[in-house]
Design a protein around this motif. Structure first.
Motif, PDB file in Angstrom:
ATOM      1  N   ILE A  15     -51.431  66.664  21.687  1.00 27.22           N
ATOM      2  CA  ILE A  15     -49.980  66.538  21.605  1.00 27.22           C
ATOM      3  C   ILE A  15     -49.555  65.113  21.300  1.00 27.22           C
ATOM      4  CG2 ILE A  15     -49.678  66.168  24.074  1.00 27.22           C
ATOM      5  CD1 ILE A  15     -47.343  68.180  21.743  1.00 27.22           C
ATOM      6  N   SER A  16     -50.323  64.130  21.787  1.00 24.42           N
ATOM      7  CA  SER A  16     -49.973  62.729  21.519  1.00 24.42           C
ATOM      8  C   SER A  16     -50.078  62.424  20.024  1.00 24.42           C
ATOM      9  CB  SER A  16     -50.881  61.793  22.309  1.00 24.42           C
ATOM     10  OG  SER A  16     -52.244  62.024  21.979  1.00 24.42           O
ATOM     11  N   ALA A  17     -51.078  63.003  19.357  1.00 27.33           N
ATOM     12  CA  ALA A  17     -51.239  62.800  17.909  1.00 27.33           C
ATOM     13  C   ALA A  17     -50.124  63.487  17.145  1.00 27.33           C
ATOM     14  CB  ALA A  17     -52.597  63.331  17.460  1.00 27.33           C
ATOM     15  N   ILE A  18     -49.726  64.653  17.622  1.00 30.50           N
ATOM     16  CA  ILE A  18     -48.634  65.395  16.970  1.00 30.50           C
ATOM     17  C   ILE A  18     -47.337  64.603  17.064  1.00 30.50           C
ATOM     18  CG2 ILE A  18     -47.173  67.455  17.161  1.00 30.50           C
ATOM     19  CD1 ILE A  18     -49.713  69.011  17.951  1.00 30.50           C
ATOM     20  N   LYS A  19     -47.053  64.037  18.228  1.00 30.94           N
ATOM     21  CA  LYS A  19     -45.828  63.241  18.409  1.00 30.94           C
ATOM     22  C   LYS A  19     -45.826  62.030  17.475  1.00 30.94           C
ATOM     23  CE  LYS A  19     -44.956  64.424  23.287  1.00 30.94           C
ATOM     24  NZ  LYS A  19     -43.550  64.834  23.246  1.00 30.94           N
ATOM     25  N   ARG A  20     -46.990  61.360  17.363  1.00 31.53           N
ATOM     26  CA  ARG A  20     -47.080  60.201  16.463  1.00 31.53           C
ATOM     27  C   ARG A  20     -46.860  60.624  15.019  1.00 31.53           C
ATOM     28  NH1 ARG A  20     -51.259  58.663  19.944  1.00 31.53           N
ATOM     29  NH2 ARG A  20     -52.854  59.507  18.536  1.00 31.53           N
ATOM     30  N   TYR A  21     -47.395  61.791  14.667  1.00 34.00           N
ATOM     31  CA  TYR A  21     -47.259  62.319  13.309  1.00 34.00           C
ATOM     32  C   TYR A  21     -45.793  62.593  12.981  1.00 34.00           C
ATOM     33  CZ  TYR A  21     -49.170  64.686   9.200  1.00 34.00           C
ATOM     34  OH  TYR A  21     -49.517  65.025   7.923  1.00 34.00           O
ATOM     35  N   ILE A  22     -45.090  63.198  13.924  1.00 31.45           N
ATOM     36  CA  ILE A  22     -43.668  63.508  13.726  1.00 31.45           C
ATOM     37  C   ILE A  22     -42.860  62.223  13.615  1.00 31.45           C
ATOM     38  CG2 ILE A  22     -41.610  64.477  14.844  1.00 31.45           C
ATOM     39  CD1 ILE A  22     -43.449  66.640  16.060  1.00 31.45           C
TER      40      ILE A  22
END
Length: 435
Positions: A334-341
């Protein structure tokens, strides 16, 4: 004709079916452009039915029923006038005797009605057949685009428990501009100018809101500021976007057959669009696994891309994006997804339809980045409702500007596009003078 007279509908339905048995259909087809002559033919047919004793209606009913059957032959029966009424945005049909319309954001019941369940089903089938689809027990649900661009959804039993249900989202005759939106009070001049700069400076923008809140209208207005030299690809489930530029490629998803063959999803379109050398991609609505590819496009050289999604607030929009990306890339933390967004999206425009029917831009929110695994946002503009101030039944409020933060990506982009001076002047004016 009011509700008290619906007791005639059972006999009217019988007469209608007999009329179509009596009419010379070849002659009717020949008279398609002569409604007065068709009306006379229908009146004659009803008189013959009365005389035969197969059914009977009074002289007053005869004229009303003949007119309704004529409307069905030359158009779409009781909804024909609603389809032509430019003030009507949505037509919602819940069975033959319950027809609602939405005008200016307000739903109201009309005095229109269908002769019978059979007439409603026949007209629904005719609409569906026009778009090359079938409506029957094997295909009880149809969602499609009509020839004029209006969106059509039809549901029949056994899916629709209480009878045929039909919804039509009408296709507007013209593209609304920011000038129109300012005039209607959806946003103020400072907000409109800010969004013009954001669009021209190729900011990645999400328009968020509920059904009927004006997401597509806003996307159309924004798209007017895409450069003429840019290659733009639009991807939609039902084509509603109206871009004025010359270099536009429009694509639409496709429903497959019963075996699923021939189905083209939004994700398929988006993956293919990335191979078509686009400058910008406009996704009509992001609703599923295609979210990952959309952000990928925004992150890899297709800045200035835009999309809409269903959410009630800007923060909800970010949460929905997280959920959609998890659907496509479940292995990503989820941390990678947030950074991606946070690295893909620059601004979220939140639009709403208020209880009084007004459509407002509730906020223009900038996505600033990540701090301690949380996406940081800042409301550049916000609509503040004034609970004490009312004008009749209309909700009152004011648009407030909180300014841009120093690390805003728009400052850097505006410098590149030689718009930094205009942006600075606009923000000083917006913060100093509350709309």
């Amino acid at each position: 004709m009011d509700n008290k007279e619906f007791k005639f509908s059972s006999e009217w339905g019988k007469v209608r079916e007999l009329v179509f048995q009596v009419l010379n259909l070849d002659l009717i087809e020949h008279l398609k452009n002569e409604p007065n002559q068709i009306l006379r033919e229908v009146q004659t047919a009803i008189r013959e039915i009365n005389s035969s004793g197969a059914a009977y209606i009074s002289a007053d009913e005869l004229n009303v029923l003949a007119s309704m059957i004529c409307d069905e032959i030359v158009g779409y029966g009781p909804i024909d006038s609603l389809m032509k009424d430019e003030t009507v945005n949505d037509i919602l049909i819940n069975g033959p005797y319950s027809i609602y319309v939405e005008r200016g954001g307000i739903l109201s019941k009309t005095d229109k009605f269908f002769i019978s369940d059979r007439q409603l089903l026949d007209i629904a089938r005719r609409l569906v057949n026009k778009v090359g689809k079938n409506l029957d027990e094997a295909h009880p649900l149809v969602d499609s685009r009509m020839p004029d661009g209006s969106r059509l959804n039809v549901v029949i039993p056994p899916i629709a428990i209480d009878g045929v249900s039909m919804s039509i989202r009408k296709f507007g005759t013209g593209r609304r501009t920011f000038h129109d939106l300012i005039h209607s009070g959806s946003l103020d001049e400072n907000m409109a100018n800010f969004l013009v700069i954001a669009a021209r400076c190729r900011m990645n923008i999400i328009v968020s809101g509920g059904t009927g809140s004006g997401k597509t209208t806003m996307l159309n207005a924004l798209s007017g500021f895409i450069g003429e030299h840019e290659r733009t690809i639009t991807l939609e489930d039902a084509a509603e976007l109206k871009l004025q530029q010359d270099h536009v490629v429009r694509m639409e998803t496709k429903v497959g057959g019963d075996d699923g063959r021939g189905k083209i999803t939004m994700r398929d379109l988006l993956v293919n669009a990335l191979r078509m050398r686009p400058d910008r991609i406009i996704l009509g609505e992001c609703r599923g696994e295609e979210a990952f590819e959309m952000l990928q496009a925004m992150n890899t050289g297709h800045s200035g891309s835009m999309s809409t999604l269903h959410a009630n607030t800007a923060k909800d929009a970010l949460s929905r994006l997280e959920s959609m990306i998890i659907m496509a890339q479940s292995e990503l933390p989820i941390s990678a997804i947030k950074r991606y967004i946070s690295s893909s999206i620059n601004f979220i425009i939140q639009v709403s339809r208020l209880p009084d029917g007004q459509r407002k831009v509730m906020s223009i929110t900038e996505v600033l980045g990540i701090e301690t695994d949380n996406i940081v946002t800042h409301d550049v503009f916000k609509f503040k409702i004034n609970d004490e101030k009312k004008e009749g039944s209309k909700i009152q409020g004011e648009f407030i500007c909180n300014g841009l933060v120093k690390r805003s990506a728009l400052y850097e982009s505006a410098q590149y596009y030689e718009m930094s001076e205009v942006l600075e002047k606009l923000m000083l004016n917006a913060v100093g003078i509350k709309a």
